[in-house]
Design a protein around this motif. Structure first.
Motif, PDB file in Angstrom:
ATOM      1  N   GLY A 537       0.811  -1.204   0.000  1.00  0.00           N
ATOM      2  CA  GLY A 537       0.000   0.000   0.000  1.00  0.00           C
ATOM      3  C   GLY A 537       0.849   1.261   0.000  1.00  0.00           C
ATOM      4  N   PHE A 538       1.913   1.275   0.798  1.00  0.00           N
ATOM      5  CA  PHE A 538       2.789   2.437   0.827  1.00  0.00           C
ATOM      6  C   PHE A 538       3.519   2.594  -0.510  1.00  0.00           C
ATOM      7  N   ALA A 539       3.884   1.460  -1.139  1.00  0.00           N
ATOM      8  CA  ALA A 539       4.508   1.531  -2.459  1.00  0.00           C
ATOM      9  C   ALA A 539       3.553   2.146  -3.479  1.00  0.00           C
ATOM     10  N   ASP A 540       2.271   1.796  -3.375  1.00  0.00           N
ATOM     11  CA  ASP A 540       1.277   2.373  -4.293  1.00  0.00           C
ATOM     12  C   ASP A 540       1.161   3.873  -4.080  1.00  0.00           C
ATOM     13  N   VAL A 541       1.212   4.316  -2.840  1.00  0.00           N
ATOM     14  CA  VAL A 541       1.154   5.757  -2.547  1.00  0.00           C
ATOM     15  C   VAL A 541       2.339   6.466  -3.175  1.00  0.00           C
ATOM     16  N   LEU A 542       3.538   5.919  -3.023  1.00  0.00           N
ATOM     17  CA  LEU A 542       4.722   6.560  -3.571  1.00  0.00           C
ATOM     18  C   LEU A 542       4.655   6.647  -5.095  1.00  0.00           C
ATOM     19  N   ARG A 601     -11.455  -0.044   2.159  1.00  0.00           N
ATOM     20  CA  ARG A 601     -10.313   0.247   3.020  1.00  0.00           C
ATOM     21  C   ARG A 601      -9.079   0.497   2.162  1.00  0.00           C
ATOM     22  N   ILE A 602      -8.201   1.330   2.659  1.00  0.00           N
ATOM     23  CA  ILE A 602      -6.968   1.656   1.955  1.00  0.00           C
ATOM     24  C   ILE A 602      -5.834   0.918   2.653  1.00  0.00           C
ATOM     25  N   PRO A 603      -5.131   0.028   1.951  1.00  0.00           N
ATOM     26  CA  PRO A 603      -4.097  -0.801   2.609  1.00  0.00           C
ATOM     27  C   PRO A 603      -3.027   0.006   3.324  1.00  0.00           C
ATOM     28  N   PHE A 604      -2.676   1.161   2.777  1.00  0.00           N
ATOM     29  CA  PHE A 604      -1.587   1.954   3.362  1.00  0.00           C
ATOM     30  C   PHE A 604      -1.864   2.286   4.833  1.00  0.00           C
ATOM     31  N   LEU A 605      -3.127   2.606   5.160  1.00  0.00           N
ATOM     32  CA  LEU A 605      -3.460   3.010   6.518  1.00  0.00           C
ATOM     33  C   LEU A 605      -3.396   1.846   7.502  1.00  0.00           C
ATOM     34  N   GLU A 606      -3.492   0.617   7.015  1.00  0.00           N
ATOM     35  CA  GLU A 606      -3.538  -0.533   7.910  1.00  0.00           C
ATOM     36  C   GLU A 606      -2.218  -1.294   7.965  1.00  0.00           C
ATOM     37  N   GLU A 607      -1.278  -0.959   7.109  1.00  0.00           N
ATOM     38  CA  GLU A 607      -0.036  -1.721   7.042  1.00  0.00           C
ATOM     39  C   GLU A 607       1.094  -1.110   7.864  1.00  0.00           C
TER      40      GLU A 607
END
Length: 837
Positions: A537-542, A601-607
């Motif tokens: 999820g964080f990789a997708d945000v970047l 849900r957005i994976p970044f917020l939960e990972e």
């Protein structure tokens, strides 16, 4: 739903009276204004405005709650209300908000309350919106703006009358006070002229000096009242002989048993001072006493002075006529001041109790009270005086029979240490409330229930120095007579390896607490590194941020980037949209929400769950604590090896068992901490940071701030989406309402036309008819009247009628508690109005 239920309860007078008198009701409603739900806040403004106008108690509760409620460190609900008038675009919200402001400001009958509360809103910048509100196309908004300005102008006019009346009253009071002062000064001058040149002038001056020393505050009122009563009583005793002081004092203070001093009794004066005349009565009494008393020979002249020596002192003055002088008391003569006869030293017959005073040096006697007064005329019964104040001498029989018990002399403790150090150690021991044997036993057995961590630290801070150790060991006296600090040190010296033992004891006591801090910090950093490396999820945000940034910077030197530093995530909020209602972060949150709409849900917020904890960990402090723990454990190991005496078996067993457990726990944490260096170096290089200057605390802090801002942006998007839906629904409902009103109007006109045709009326027009609508509730009616401004108009007319039917300013003065404070508020309002104008 709760607000709708409350509105239903308030639709009748009983509900308004009952709920309006409960402070918690209004307080909770005011506190509920701190919400981002604009529709809920609009309904709250309507209900609170109705309560403030209808119930005086509700108004006071609302004002108190507004002033007490705080937003953050410096903010308040006044800031929230005024700021929302600018940030919110809903016209209905602005009308409800300004209506509530008018209600809470203008509903009070107290002028200074209205001015004070109005100033709170004006200070936050309310006046800068009023001009645009007056020119608004929304009629209710224009009405509320005009109401606010009319009430403000009317209050300023009213206060002007109050201020003029207050100034007139103040001027009259000052005139009366000046007249009273003038009368007092006149009376004093008349009395001074009357007494000038008489014998009463000196006692009158002494009375004035005594009066000047009396207290003039509230505590002195009783004293002044007593003096006034004494003077009034003295005026009633004008017929008493002036010299009969005891009779006068007996009338004034009959219960005190006052005894006239000998100096005030009737006796002829030796010589009258210059400028004073002896009264005929005194002269006659002096002559009578002289004739009845035997003549006494004058004292012999003093011997001539030796050659070259100082002049001899003058002869003593003759004793009072009428009585022979007392026999001289044997003693040694003391050198007398210049102009005074020599004074003999009195030698009592018995040993007397001492009077601890400080003698005035002979050289300083001149110009003092004692240079004008002497104790020679004081009659003293020496036998009685000695009986009263002599030191009793116990008899031998009394000592044998035990009738007199001799005082026991307390043995003075021997002090070898410095006084300050001994006192500090004594204070330490008094707090412990343990004997030296109990302290020694607790140290030898590592009894953590008896000695706390702080007490062990205090022992380490007060260890005997080498000099103190040598001094105590060389002391050959009775050790039982030593002070508490010395005996405590002697006890400590009997404990083998005292300092090493205490440090091991302290390490054992604090080990679990320190490990409880180090272990979770190490795990937080370790888990955060793992989560960052594996989070899709964080990789997708970047990737999204990289795409948006390259597009925004296209055609510039900043464009065409293959990557970016992590601190760029915190700058997404700085890029505003064209309408300045959203940011690039809101856009990113909206795109990711749309992408994961199905899952919700957005994976970044939960990972990245450990990032927040990692942001609070300082790697340098963590490594320093681990190093101290390792060093301390080595010292404890050496103490285990050194302890092997017969008295130390239990101590050695406890310490060795602890070392085994502590070494195992510390090894596990140290191994994980060692691997942290590799992980953090990898993270720094993985995200394009400089591994040499990489700071994990700053890095994870920036990630945590982005995590929080991203979650807030999602909530903002949801609120904006809900607001759009409500606006669309409201627009649709408005269109339907307009269509229905148009159809009803057409139907009404058609029915009226038919009725007139049927009646044969030649006149065509629209006849007003009464609709059979349901009666409005009390709150709805109040809200309607507030919207039209009729409530404030009626209140203003009532206040103006009171002002016109009474003395100018008096009616307003009844509602102003502090004219000076209200004047300051009015001046501030005028200044702010001038600035905005």
């Amino acid at each position: 739903q709760c607000l709708r239920c409350l509105s239903a309860l308030l639709q009748n007078e009983a509900g308004l009276e009952t709920l309006g008198d409960v402070s918690s009701t209004v307080t909770h409603l005011i506190a509920s204004l701190d919400t981002s739900n604009i529709l809920l806040r609009t309904h709250l403004f309507d209900i609170l405005a109705a309560l403030c106008v209808y119930n005086a108690n509700s108004l006071q509760y609302a004002i108190n709650a507004l002033e007490a409620y705080k937003l953050g460190e410096d903010g308040s609900l006044f800031d929230l209300i005024v700021t929302s008038l600018e940030s919110e675009e809903e016209e209905d919200y602005k009308v409800a908000c300004l209506t509530f402001i008018n209600a809470v400001v203008n509903a009070s009958e107290n002028l200074d309350t209205r001015v004070r509360v109005r100033l709170q809103f004006v200070r936050r910048g309310l006046l800068r919106f009023l001009k645009s509100f007056r020119e608004s196309e929304v009629y209710p908004l224009r009405v509320q703006a005009f109401v606010f300005e009319e009430e403000m102008n009317d209050d300023e006019t009213e206060f002007t009358g109050v201020l003029l009346t207050a100034r007139e009253n103040m001027a009259e009071n000052q005139k009366e006070e000046a007249a009273r002062v003038a009368d007092t000064v006149k009376a004093f001058n008349m009395l001074l002229d009357k007494l000038k040149g008489t014998r009463i002038q000196r006692p009158f001056a002494n009375i004035l000096k005594d009066l000047a020393r009396m207290p003039v505050d509230r505590s002195g009122m009783d004293v002044w009242g007593f003096v006034q009563q004494v003077v009034e009583k003295a005026l009633e005793l004008r017929t008493v002989e002036p010299r009969e002081v005891s009779t006068v004092m007996g009338h004034l203070i009959p219960s005190t048993g006052y005894r006239t001093p000998r100096s005030e009794r009737t006796r002829p004066s030796r010589s009258a001072p210059a400028g004073e005349e002896t009264t005929q009565e005194e002269t006659k009494k002096a002559e009578d006493s002289t004739t009845t008393a035997p003549e006494t020979p004058a004292p012999p002249p003093p011997p001539p002075p030796p050659p070259g020596g100082p002049p001899a002192p003058p002869p003593p003055p003759p004793g009072p006529p009428g009585a022979p002088p007392p026999p001289p008391i044997p003693g040694v003569r003391i050198p007398a001041p210049e102009g005074h006869p020599p004074k003999e030293t009195v030698i009592p017959k018995r040993k007397m109790k001492q009077f601890n005073w400080s003698k005035v040096p002979v050289a300083k006697i001149a110009h003092t009270f004692f240079s004008r007064h002497s104790d020679e005329d004081i009659d003293l019964d020496t036998d009685q005086f000695e009986d009263l104040f002599s030191v009793p001498e116990p008899s031998a029989a009394g000592l044998r029979m035990g009738a007199v018990r001799l005082p026991l002399t307390k043995i003075q403790a021997v002090t070898l240490l410095d006084m300050n150090r001994a006192n500090n150690i004594a204070i330490l021991l008094s707090r412990l409330r343990l004997s030296n044997d109990e302290i020694r036993k607790a140290i030898l057995t590592l009894d953590h229930n008896t000695l706390s961590v702080q007490e062990i630290k205090n022992f380490l801070n007060h260890m005997p120095t080498a000099e103190e150790r040598e001094m105590l060991e060389q002391y050959e006296g009775d050790r039982d007579q030593l002070g508490k600090a010395e005996q405590f040190f002697l006890m400590l010296l009997t404990i083998p390896r005292l300092e090493a033992r205490l440090r091991s004891f302290l390490y054992k006591q604090t080990f679990d607490e320190k490990m409880g801090e180090v272990r979770p910090e190490t795990e937080a950093l370790f888990d955060a590194c793992t989560e960052l490396r594996t989070s899709e999820g964080f990789a997708d945000v970047l990737k999204h941020v990289l795409r948006y940034g390259n597009y925004l910077n296209g055609g510039t030197l900043r464009g065409g980037a293959y990557g970016f530093k992590i601190d760029a995530l915190n700058k997404l909020e700085d890029v505003k949209s064209a309408d300045r209602k959203s940011t690039l972060l809101h856009f990113l949150a909206a795109q990711l929400s749309k992408k994961h709409a199905e899952s919700g849900r957005i994976p970044f917020l939960e990972e990245l769950l450990s990032v927040e904890k990692a942001s609070k960990v300082s790697l340098t402090a963590l490594q320093g604590t681990l190093s101290e723990l390792k060093k301390g454990l080595e010292q404890v190991k050496r103490e285990v090896i050194a302890s092997g005496g017969a008295e130390e078996v239990a101590y050695n067993y406890k310490l060795a068992d602890f070392v085994e457990r502590a070494e195992e726990e510390l090894t596990l944490v140290s191994e994980k901490a060692t691997s942290l260096d590799e992980k953090l170096t990898f993270i720094a290089e993985y995200f394009g940071e400089d591994a040499q200057t990489f700071n994990s605390e700053d890095f994870y802090g920036r990630l945590h701030n982005f995590h929080v801002a991203f979650a807030r942006a999602i909530r903002d998007n949801e609120r904006m989406e809900q607001a759009k839906k409500r606006a669309a629904l409201a627009s649709t409902a408005l269109e339907k309402t307009r269509e229905q009103r148009a159809m009803e109007g057409a139907r009404k006109r058609l029915e009226d036309a038919r009725d007139k045709v049927a009646e044969g009326s030649s006149k065509y027009g629209i006849m007003p008819g009464k609709a059979a609508s349901a009666q409005k509730g009390v709150v709805d009616a109040l809200i309607s009247m507030l919207g039209s401004g009729r409530v404030f108009k009626k209140q203003r007319e009532a206040r103006n009628s009171i002002r016109m039917n009474t003395d100018p300013g008096l009616a307003s003065l009844a509602h102003v508690s502090d004219v000076s404070e209200t004047a300051g508020h009015v001046d501030s309002l005028r200044l702010l109005r001038g600035v905005h104008a």
